[in-house]
Write an enzyme that holds these catalytic residues in place. Structure first.
Site, mmCIF file in Angstrom:
data_model
loop_
_atom_site.group_PDB
_atom_site.id
_atom_site.type_symbol
_atom_site.label_atom_id
_atom_site.label_comp_id
_atom_site.label_asym_id
_atom_site.label_seq_id
_atom_site.Cartn_x
_atom_site.Cartn_y
_atom_site.Cartn_z
ATOM 1 C CG HIS A 34 49.361 66.119 -52.731
ATOM 2 N ND1 HIS A 34 50.313 66.882 -53.370
ATOM 3 C CD2 HIS A 34 49.237 65.332 -54.237
ATOM 4 C CE1 HIS A 34 50.577 66.563 -54.030
ATOM 5 N NE2 HIS A 34 50.345 65.754 -54.616
ATOM 6 C CG PHE A 35 51.731 63.420 -50.383
ATOM 7 C CD1 PHE A 35 50.964 62.445 -50.692
ATOM 8 C CD2 PHE A 35 52.530 64.692 -50.578
ATOM 9 C CE1 PHE A 35 51.548 62.442 -52.332
ATOM 10 C CE2 PHE A 35 52.358 63.918 -52.390
ATOM 11 C CZ PHE A 35 52.004 62.853 -53.281
#
Lengths: 167, 133
Positions: A34-35
């Site tokens: 993420h991410f």
């Protein structure tokens, strides 16, 4: 995944307010996904940390005898992202505490920056019904949370001592 | 001293916050569950907010009696609230307007009694008892 989103309590005033911190390390599992190439803490996890701070404030107010469950988040705003290397500070204050549940107002900061704010509403699981379903065991305040509760109680005790000594 | 209009607008604002609905959607006759989408946990949230907004105490089961029909089969028969059940309702909820419900007291329609107007009347009664309305 470890499901405790608080590292340490800074302040704890029984039934009134609590402050806790969470340090964000690059090693956090969630940053990997993420991410990729843009590591920001997922907003729901920020909220979870705030809710855990609030939940412990609510639980401690009744000596952890009630099963405190997150019932509803009526309002929530995210103001900015939180990234690795930062320290989140969760600040909650009790808005209302009753036999049936409680609501808290919470804010999340990095330094002086407001990251998020939310109102969080907790219900005390109905004693009669939860006993039928889960027995006497308090499944909310168990396991990993217990350790954290111990820390919260130590801080709460310190606060009491300080008040007792008039300082 | 609060007027009925003032109470209504505060109740309306409380519901906007608790249920996340637009103020324009709220009418005196709006039902909390059917029209405004309230779920069970919202009722507790609404009670909390009303207490804070109006500075009153709302005892459990007073505004939203959860178990008014439980434990007594004489109150409900064949899905309808009996005469005895209606009397019980009138006693427990003097602030409810039962005139329509009485005509065909299907127990499944019970939730339709809980309207914005009902809350306003309830609060008005509480405030009047405390000399604030």
């Amino acid at each position: 995944m470890r499901w405790i989103w608080i590292d340490r309590f800074l302040e704890f005033q029984s039934g009134k307010s609590a402050k806790a911190v969470k340090n964000l390390s690059t090693a956090e599992d969630f940053f990997r996904d993420h991410f990729p190439g843009f590591p920001v803490m997922p907003a729901p996890l920020i909220l979870e940390g705030l809710a855990q701070t609030g939940g412990i404030l609510v639980g401690e107010a009744n000596q952890f005898q009630e099963k405190v469950v997150l019932a509803k988040i009526p309002t929530c705003k995210f103001h900015r992202e939180a990234v690795a290397g930062e320290q989140l500070r969760f600040e909650v204050e009790m808005l209302l505490l009753r036999a049936e549940g409680a609501s808290v107002g919470g804010r999340v900061f990095v330094g002086e920056d407001l990251v998020a704010e939310a109102e969080i509403f907790f219900a005390h699981l109905d004693k009669a019904r939860s006993k039928q379903m889960f027995g006497d065991h308090n499944f909310v305040f168990s396991g990993e949370l217990k350790h954290l509760l111990g820390l919260a109680q130590v801080v709460a005790q310190k606060g009491t001592d300080r008040q007792d000594s008039g300082g | 001293m609060a007027t009925k209009g003032e109470i209504y607008s505060k109740v309306s604002a409380t519901l906007v916050e608790a249920l996340n609905v637009d103020e324009g959607v709220i009418q005196p006759t709006s039902t909390l569950q059917g029209d405004l989408g309230a779920e069970s946990i919202d009722f507790l949230d609404i009670v909390f907010r009303l207490e804070r907004e109006f500075g009153i105490k709302i005892p459990r089961n007073e505004l939203f009696p959860e178990a008014v029909f439980q434990g007594d089969p004489e109150f409900v028969q064949n899905g309808k609230v009996t005469v005895k059940g209606l009397e019980e309702l009138k006693e427990k909820m003097p602030f409810a307007d039962l005139s329509d419900f009485e005509k065909n007291p299907e127990v499944t329609d019970f939730s339709n009694l809980f309207t914005v107007d009902l809350i306003t009347r309830y609060i008005e009664g509480k405030l009047r008892a405390e000399g604030k309305a």
